[in-house]
Design a protein around this motif. Structure first.
Motif, short mmCIF file in Angstrom:
data_model
loop_
_atom_site.label_atom_id
_atom_site.label_comp_id
_atom_site.label_asym_id
_atom_site.label_seq_id
_atom_site.Cartn_x
_atom_site.Cartn_y
_atom_site.Cartn_z
N LEU A 1 1.12 -1.31 0.05
CA LEU A 1 0.08 -0.03 -0.14
C LEU A 1 0.91 1.12 0.11
CD1 LEU A 1 -2.48 -0.83 2.83
CD2 LEU A 1 -2.99 -1.05 0.37
N SER B 1 -0.60 6.92 2.27
CA SER B 1 -1.85 7.61 2.73
C SER B 1 -2.70 6.13 2.78
CB SER B 1 -2.62 8.15 1.63
OG SER B 1 -2.00 9.42 1.37
N GLN B 2 -2.59 5.19 2.31
CA GLN B 2 -3.58 3.87 2.38
C GLN B 2 -3.27 3.02 3.71
OE1 GLN B 2 -2.32 2.29 -1.38
NE2 GLN B 2 -4.41 2.39 -2.30
N GLN C 1 -4.69 5.31 6.47
CA GLN C 1 -5.83 5.13 6.54
C GLN C 1 -6.31 3.61 7.34
OE1 GLN C 1 -7.41 5.66 2.53
NE2 GLN C 1 -7.19 7.79 2.83
N GLU C 2 -5.64 2.60 7.00
CA GLU C 2 -5.95 1.34 7.17
C GLU C 2 -5.55 1.25 8.92
OE1 GLU C 2 -7.13 -2.73 7.32
OE2 GLU C 2 -7.67 -1.15 6.10
#
Length: 90
Positions: A6, A9-10, A13-14
């Motif tokens: 990822l 940012s991903q 977020q996770e």
């Protein structure tokens, strides 16, 4: 286990999603600030990122560590750098 990749940012977020689903955090109504993941040399498990300096996390360190350990075992940080595309190039 092979990790999925990822971008920063991903991953942020996770981790944020998993932390704010924890029962204690939901019950207390706490909003924890999740930092951006930092690229590092792969550790002995093969994970190439880490997060430090969570905000408003006092008393929830153990819960955050558990989430971080789980996410770090599932995902690696993408090291690809996307070049900027100039739409006016001929």
């Amino acid at each position: 286990m092979i990790r999925k990749t990822l971008n920063a940012s991903q991953l942020q977020q996770e981790v944020n999603r998993r932390i704010h689903r924890l029962q204690e955090i939901v019950e207390d109504g706490v909003k924890i600030r999740v930092p951006r993941p930092q690229l590092q040399e792969p550790d002995k498990t093969g994970c190439n990122w880490n997060m430090t300096n969570f905000g408003n996390a006092i008393g929830f360190e153990r819960d955050i560590d558990a989430v971080l350990k789980a996410v770090r075992s599932e995902y690696n940080l993408s090291t690809e750098v996307k070049g900027s595309v100039n739409p006016f190039e001929d």
